[in-house]
Design a protein around this motif. Structure first.
Motif, PDB file in Angstrom:
ATOM      1  N   CYS A   1       0.829  -1.204   0.000  1.00  0.00           N
ATOM      2  CA  CYS A   1       0.000   0.000   0.000  1.00  0.00           C
ATOM      3  C   CYS A   1       0.868   1.260   0.000  1.00  0.00           C
ATOM      4  O   CYS A   1       0.585   2.214  -0.729  1.00  0.00           O
ATOM      5  CB  CYS A   1      -0.948  -0.003   1.201  1.00  0.00           C
ATOM      6  N   HIS A   2       1.940   1.258   0.780  1.00  0.00           N
ATOM      7  CA  HIS A   2       2.862   2.404   0.782  1.00  0.00           C
ATOM      8  C   HIS A   2       3.460   2.615  -0.610  1.00  0.00           C
ATOM      9  O   HIS A   2       3.551   3.747  -1.092  1.00  0.00           O
ATOM     10  CB  HIS A   2       3.983   2.220   1.808  1.00  0.00           C
ATOM     11  N   TYR A   3       3.871   1.520  -1.244  1.00  0.00           N
ATOM     12  CA  TYR A   3       4.429   1.628  -2.603  1.00  0.00           C
ATOM     13  C   TYR A   3       3.397   2.222  -3.569  1.00  0.00           C
ATOM     14  O   TYR A   3       3.716   3.097  -4.370  1.00  0.00           O
ATOM     15  CB  TYR A   3       4.898   0.257  -3.109  1.00  0.00           C
ATOM     16  N   MET A   4       2.170   1.741  -3.496  1.00  0.00           N
ATOM     17  CA  MET A   4       1.133   2.222  -4.407  1.00  0.00           C
ATOM     18  C   MET A   4       0.857   3.711  -4.177  1.00  0.00           C
ATOM     19  O   MET A   4       0.708   4.467  -5.142  1.00  0.00           O
ATOM     20  CB  MET A   4      -0.143   1.389  -4.243  1.00  0.00           C
ATOM     21  N   LYS A   5       0.808   4.132  -2.923  1.00  0.00           N
ATOM     22  CA  LYS A   5       0.615   5.564  -2.619  1.00  0.00           C
ATOM     23  C   LYS A   5       1.758   6.396  -3.190  1.00  0.00           C
ATOM     24  O   LYS A   5       1.531   7.432  -3.812  1.00  0.00           O
ATOM     25  CB  LYS A   5       0.532   5.781  -1.107  1.00  0.00           C
ATOM     26  N   GLU A   6       2.988   5.924  -2.968  1.00  0.00           N
ATOM     27  CA  GLU A   6       4.157   6.645  -3.477  1.00  0.00           C
ATOM     28  C   GLU A   6       4.181   6.693  -5.002  1.00  0.00           C
ATOM     29  O   GLU A   6       4.781   7.590  -5.592  1.00  0.00           O
ATOM     30  CB  GLU A   6       5.447   6.013  -2.946  1.00  0.00           C
ATOM     31  N   SER A   7       3.524   5.730  -5.625  1.00  0.00           N
ATOM     32  CA  SER A   7       3.461   5.680  -7.094  1.00  0.00           C
ATOM     33  C   SER A   7       2.294   6.479  -7.654  1.00  0.00           C
ATOM     34  O   SER A   7       2.030   6.439  -8.850  1.00  0.00           O
ATOM     35  CB  SER A   7       3.373   4.219  -7.555  1.00  0.00           C
TER      36      SER A   7
END
Length: 161
Positions: free
Chosen positions: A17-23
């Motif tokens: 989820c953190h990766y997706m937000k950062e993307s």
């Protein structure tokens, strides 16, 4: 296009989820709603949604949001059991949504608190369910044990970035 994280808890879903937000994806990790209809309504404004409710209802969500993609985070069974034994020995936080959170646990794992035998059964049941679902849907399986760069490469290819 919706993207759903369908892995069980403790498989890297929060990191995903953190990766997706950062993307740049409008993302949410774990939420509590009482009914499937409430879950579907809750998902509408988001690009990426994952954790317990999605792990339970991903088949229904695929019907509610045709053309969605699914990311199944996984983990080695023994490592997963060790993590679950720490996380699920305590009950969910107290509050008005406690009953719904307990319902998720019972539905996914067959119990409200950690029970090794039930968690092993849940692990393999979920694995079979996702495998069957993958035959007709766009699913990326993402093992926690992969290096961070390898996961990013696989995600970018899967998402078309």
């Amino acid at each position: 296009m919706k993207i759903f994280g369908i892995g069980l808890s403790r498989t890297g879903s929060l990191s995903l989820c953190h990766y997706m937000k950062e993307s740049g994806y409008n993302s949410v990790h774990y939420f509590v709603k009482e009914t499937l209809q409430e879950i579907i309504e809750f998902c509408k404004p988001y690009d990426f949604i994952n954790d317990a409710p999605v792990s339970i209802y991903f088949e229904e969500l695929s019907q509610a949001f045709p053309g969605s993609k699914f990311i199944n985070t996984t983990r080695n069974l023994n490592s997963w059991l060790k993590s679950c034994s720490c996380h699920f020995t305590r009950g969910p936080k107290q509050g008005r949504k406690l009953q719904a959170a307990l319902k998720y646990r019972k539905r996914l794992y067959g119990c409200e608190r950690y029970d090794k035998t039930k968690f092993i059964k849940a692990f393999y049941r979920h694995k079979r369910k996702v495998s069957e679902f993958s035959k007709n849907n766009d699913v990326l399986t993402l093992p926690l044990e992969l290096t961070a760069q390898r996961k990013i490469d696989l995600l970018k290819a899967f998402l078309g970035n």
